[in-house]
Design an enzyme around this catalytic site. Sequence first.
Site, PDB file in Angstrom:
ATOM      1  N   ASP A 264       0.863  -1.162   0.000  1.00  0.00           N
ATOM      2  CA  ASP A 264       0.000   0.000   0.000  1.00  0.00           C
ATOM      3  C   ASP A 264       0.914   1.230   0.000  1.00  0.00           C
ATOM      4  O   ASP A 264       2.097   1.130   0.322  1.00  0.00           O
ATOM      5  CB  ASP A 264      -0.888  -0.047   1.249  1.00  0.00           C
ATOM      6  CG  ASP A 264      -1.662   1.225   1.457  1.00  0.00           C
ATOM      7  OD1 ASP A 264      -2.419   1.603   0.554  1.00  0.00           O
ATOM      8  OD2 ASP A 264      -1.486   1.852   2.522  1.00  0.00           O
TER       9      ASP A 264
ATOM     10  N   ASP B   3      -0.112   5.124   1.007  1.00  0.00           N
ATOM     11  CA  ASP B   3      -0.330   6.041   2.130  1.00  0.00           C
ATOM     12  C   ASP B   3      -0.432   5.277   3.454  1.00  0.00           C
ATOM     13  O   ASP B   3      -1.245   4.363   3.591  1.00  0.00           O
ATOM     14  CB  ASP B   3      -1.614   6.846   1.917  1.00  0.00           C
ATOM     15  CG  ASP B   3      -1.514   7.803   0.748  1.00  0.00           C
ATOM     16  OD1 ASP B   3      -0.641   8.684   0.771  1.00  0.00           O
ATOM     17  OD2 ASP B   3      -2.314   7.663  -0.209  1.00  0.00           O
TER      18      ASP B   3
END
Length: 231
Positions: free
Chosen positions: A10, A12
Site C-alpha cells: 500500500d 499512504d
Amino acid sequence: MSDYRLLVFDWDGTLVDSIGRIVEAMHRAADVAGIPRCSDGAVRGIIGLELGVAIRALYPELDEPLLIETIRRAYSEQYLALETEPSPLFDGVQESLELFRKQGYRLAVATGKGRHGLQRVLADKGWQDYFDVTRCADETASKPDPRMLHEIARHCRVEPAQALMVGDSIFDLLMARNAGMDAVAVGYGAQPLRVLRECAPRLAINQFNELRTWLDGLGAQCALEVSDYVG
C-alpha cells in the site's frame, strides 16, 4: 530470499507518512461542501478505499451526486495544497526497498490513490520506473475487492501464494485474504494493530525495518531446509 517472490505495498500510511494530511484534507473538504466534519478516527477508518467509495462510507446519508462530486474535488484540491512539500517516506523504507530489489523480489504498489495522484508522487521521488507494476483504485476495483492484486500477480507471473501484501488498513488485509495472499499489518499508519490483528495477518509490525528482518529470517530458514534436504 524467502519463498515469497512478490512484495505488494500500500502507499499512504505504509510507505509514506501521509495519514495526517489525508485526514486534514477530508476535514477541509467537508467545510467547503458545507457538511459536518467527521471525527479523525472515522476518516482514518476509510483510508485505503477509492475516494468516491470512502466519501459514501463517511456520509452514507448523502444521495446527491453533485454534492459527492463537490466533496471529491475539494478533497483533491485540499490534499494538493497540503502536499506542497511531499509527504516523507517512513524510516527504513528507502533502504529496505533497495535491499528487496537487490535480493530479487518483485515490487508492486496497490493503492486507493488515483492514478494521477500516484504518478505525481512517484515522479517527485524519481520512482516512475521503480516498481514492477502499480495499480490504483480509479483503474480497477476498490479494496477489499481482490481484483487489484490479481492483476498485479498476473503481470508479475507470480502465484498468489508467492506474494505478500503489506498494508496499514483492514481493506489491505481483507483484499489480500480475498486474493489468496498472505499479508503483513503495519501499525504506524491509518489503523492500530489491535484492529488489524482481527484480520489474522501473517505478521504485524510497528516499524518498516521489521519486515526486512522477518523476510531475511524466512530466507535463512529456507536455505537451512534446502541444506538439510541435500545433506
